[in-house]
Design a protein around this motif. Structure first.
Motif, PDB file in Angstrom:
ATOM      1  N   VAL A  73       0.841  -1.189   0.000  1.00 45.13           N
ATOM      2  CA  VAL A  73       0.000   0.000   0.000  1.00 45.13           C
ATOM      3  C   VAL A  73       0.878   1.242   0.000  1.00 45.13           C
ATOM      4  N   ASN A  74       0.322   2.331  -0.491  1.00 48.23           N
ATOM      5  CA  ASN A  74       0.978   3.632  -0.353  1.00 48.23           C
ATOM      6  C   ASN A  74       0.642   4.148   1.037  1.00 48.23           C
ATOM      7  N   GLY A  75       1.631   4.564   1.765  1.00 43.34           N
ATOM      8  CA  GLY A  75       1.401   5.032   3.127  1.00 43.34           C
ATOM      9  C   GLY A  75       1.529   3.902   4.114  1.00 43.34           C
ATOM     10  N   SER A  76       0.648   3.898   5.101  1.00 47.01           N
ATOM     11  CA  SER A  76       0.683   2.917   6.181  1.00 47.01           C
ATOM     12  C   SER A  76      -0.550   2.042   6.141  1.00 47.01           C
ATOM     13  N   ALA A  77      -0.458   0.886   6.787  1.00 46.51           N
ATOM     14  CA  ALA A  77      -1.600  -0.022   6.919  1.00 46.51           C
ATOM     15  C   ALA A  77      -1.716  -0.428   8.385  1.00 46.51           C
ATOM     16  N   PHE A  78      -2.956  -0.527   8.868  1.00 46.72           N
ATOM     17  CA  PHE A  78      -3.231  -0.929  10.242  1.00 46.72           C
ATOM     18  C   PHE A  78      -4.499  -1.758  10.288  1.00 46.72           C
ATOM     19  N   ASP A  79      -4.668  -2.474  11.389  1.00 48.88           N
ATOM     20  CA  ASP A  79      -5.925  -3.115  11.762  1.00 48.88           C
ATOM     21  C   ASP A  79      -6.392  -4.157  10.746  1.00 48.88           C
ATOM     22  N   LEU A  80      -5.498  -5.064  10.326  1.00 50.14           N
ATOM     23  CA  LEU A  80      -5.881  -6.166   9.440  1.00 50.14           C
ATOM     24  C   LEU A  80      -6.680  -7.191  10.233  1.00 50.14           C
ATOM     25  N   ASN A  81      -7.882  -7.513   9.748  1.00 51.53           N
ATOM     26  CA  ASN A  81      -8.761  -8.440  10.463  1.00 51.53           C
ATOM     27  C   ASN A  81      -9.541  -9.313   9.505  1.00 51.53           C
ATOM     28  N   LEU A  82      -9.883 -10.508   9.978  1.00 52.00           N
ATOM     29  CA  LEU A  82     -10.816 -11.383   9.284  1.00 52.00           C
ATOM     30  C   LEU A  82     -12.188 -11.110   9.876  1.00 52.00           C
ATOM     31  N   GLN A  83     -13.140 -10.720   9.021  1.00 50.37           N
ATOM     32  CA  GLN A  83     -14.490 -10.415   9.477  1.00 50.37           C
ATOM     33  C   GLN A  83     -15.483 -11.089   8.545  1.00 50.37           C
ATOM     34  N   SER A  84     -16.769 -10.836   8.762  1.00 46.48           N
ATOM     35  CA  SER A  84     -17.819 -11.398   7.923  1.00 46.48           C
ATOM     36  C   SER A  84     -18.604 -10.251   7.284  1.00 46.48           C
ATOM     37  N   TYR A  85     -18.887 -10.391   5.984  1.00 46.18           N
ATOM     38  CA  TYR A  85     -19.690  -9.405   5.262  1.00 46.18           C
ATOM     39  C   TYR A  85     -20.685 -10.179   4.398  1.00 46.18           C
ATOM     40  N   ASN A  86     -21.964  -9.928   4.588  1.00 45.46           N
ATOM     41  CA  ASN A  86     -23.024 -10.656   3.892  1.00 45.46           C
ATOM     42  C   ASN A  86     -22.865 -12.167   4.060  1.00 45.46           C
ATOM     43  N   GLY A  87     -22.466 -12.590   5.260  1.00 45.54           N
ATOM     44  CA  GLY A  87     -22.326 -14.005   5.562  1.00 45.54           C
ATOM     45  C   GLY A  87     -21.079 -14.667   4.994  1.00 45.54           C
ATOM     46  N   GLN A  88     -20.188 -13.897   4.383  1.00 46.87           N
ATOM     47  CA  GLN A  88     -18.972 -14.444   3.779  1.00 46.87           C
ATOM     48  C   GLN A  88     -17.736 -13.891   4.497  1.00 46.87           C
ATOM     49  N   PRO A  89     -16.660 -14.677   4.574  1.00 46.86           N
ATOM     50  CA  PRO A  89     -15.434 -14.168   5.201  1.00 46.86           C
ATOM     51  C   PRO A  89     -14.763 -13.115   4.325  1.00 46.86           C
ATOM     52  N   VAL A  90     -14.286 -12.055   4.953  1.00 50.31           N
ATOM     53  CA  VAL A  90     -13.570 -10.988   4.256  1.00 50.31           C
ATOM     54  C   VAL A  90     -12.390 -10.537   5.105  1.00 50.31           C
ATOM     55  N   LEU A  91     -11.405  -9.952   4.446  1.00 54.16           N
ATOM     56  CA  LEU A  91     -10.308  -9.272   5.127  1.00 54.16           C
ATOM     57  C   LEU A  91     -10.591  -7.788   5.115  1.00 54.16           C
ATOM     58  N   THR A  92     -10.319  -7.110   6.223  1.00 58.38           N
ATOM     59  CA  THR A  92     -10.466  -5.656   6.271  1.00 58.38           C
ATOM     60  C   THR A  92      -9.181  -5.052   6.822  1.00 58.38           C
ATOM     61  N   TRP A  93      -8.852  -3.859   6.334  1.00 58.20           N
ATOM     62  CA  TRP A  93      -7.751  -3.103   6.919  1.00 58.20           C
ATOM     63  C   TRP A  93      -7.914  -1.629   6.567  1.00 58.20           C
ATOM     64  N   LEU A 110     -11.749  -7.042   1.350  1.00 58.95           N
ATOM     65  CA  LEU A 110     -11.458  -8.022   0.304  1.00 58.95           C
ATOM     66  C   LEU A 110     -12.240  -9.302   0.535  1.00 58.95           C
ATOM     67  N   ASP A 111     -12.678  -9.941  -0.562  1.00 56.13           N
ATOM     68  CA  ASP A 111     -13.355 -11.234  -0.445  1.00 56.13           C
ATOM     69  C   ASP A 111     -12.331 -12.360  -0.357  1.00 56.13           C
ATOM     70  N   SER A 112     -12.800 -13.602  -0.358  1.00 58.16           N
ATOM     71  CA  SER A 112     -11.904 -14.745  -0.191  1.00 58.16           C
ATOM     72  C   SER A 112     -11.010 -14.993  -1.402  1.00 58.16           C
ATOM     73  N   SER A 113     -11.262 -14.286  -2.505  1.00 61.30           N
ATOM     74  CA  SER A 113     -10.381 -14.340  -3.681  1.00 61.30           C
ATOM     75  C   SER A 113      -9.420 -13.156  -3.707  1.00 61.30           C
ATOM     76  N   TYR A 114      -9.366 -12.403  -2.614  1.00 60.19           N
ATOM     77  CA  TYR A 114      -8.520 -11.213  -2.475  1.00 60.19           C
ATOM     78  C   TYR A 114      -8.892 -10.117  -3.470  1.00 60.19           C
ATOM     79  N   LYS A 115     -10.165 -10.041  -3.835  1.00 62.07           N
ATOM     80  CA  LYS A 115     -10.665  -8.968  -4.695  1.00 62.07           C
ATOM     81  C   LYS A 115     -11.384  -7.943  -3.827  1.00 62.07           C
ATOM     82  N   THR A 116     -11.217  -6.658  -4.172  1.00 58.77           N
ATOM     83  CA  THR A 116     -11.844  -5.594  -3.390  1.00 58.77           C
ATOM     84  C   THR A 116     -13.351  -5.645  -3.539  1.00 58.77           C
TER      85      THR A 116
END
Length: 173
Positions: A73-93, A110-116
């Motif tokens: 990423v450009n800049g900094s990244a924080f707070d990477l987490n596995l969460q649920s969105y619409n009943g599906q696992p997602v990564l958030t940061w 991001l979804d489980s295919s690492y797509k935004t």
């Protein structure tokens, strides 16, 4: 988990554009209950020591410190987490620039295919902060945000024309 992020970079013949830091796990505490120890570790390290050669970004490593996934990423990244969105696992940061102990940036989902799936920003001039993004079961996101306002801080030993941070929690749909 105790980790050390190095100023040295990893390199890959198939992806020479990636330069994530080398991560060493020095203490992976045994789980309190058998079978609950994490298989993977989620990190969002910045470039150690301000190195220009190391890319910052969220990453997932295995228990031996081997890279599983990395997103520069450009800049900094924080707070990477596995969460649920619409009943599906997602990564958030959160990613963006640092302003004191706060951030000015966006949240990526991001979804489980690492797509935004979503990019979350603040509204009404508020700046999305780097702390504690939470996706709700109703499909919204709770994100911290901040702005500043002028204040007389002289009663607290500060300047008469000072500035205070105003913290907000936004629910974004």
């Amino acid at each position: 988990v105790t980790t050390a992020v190095s100023a040295e970079t990893q390199s890959f013949q198939t992806r020479p554009d990636l330069r994530p830091p080398i991560v060493q796990i020095s203490d992976l505490a045994p789980a309190a209950t058998a079978g609950t120890s994490p298989r993977f570790v989620a990190l969002a390290p910045g470039a150690p020591g301000g190195s220009r050669h190391v890319q910052s970004g969220p990453m997932i490593i295995d228990r031996q410190g081997r890279l599983i996934w990395f997103q520069p990423v450009n800049g900094s990244a924080f707070d990477l987490n596995l969460q649920s969105y619409n009943g599906q696992p997602v990564l958030t940061w959160w990613q963006g620039s640092l302003v004191g102990d706060h951030g000015r940036g966006t949240v990526t989902v991001l979804d489980s295919s690492y797509k935004t799936v979503k990019t979350i920003t603040g509204g009404d001039g508020l700046r999305t902060d780097l702390h504690d993004v939470f996706l709700t079961s109703s499909g919204t996101a709770l994100v911290p945000a901040w702005d500043t306002s002028a204040a007389d801080l002289s009663s607290r030993g500060g300047p008469a024309k000072g500035e205070v941070w105003n913290c907000h929690v936004l629910e974004v749909d």
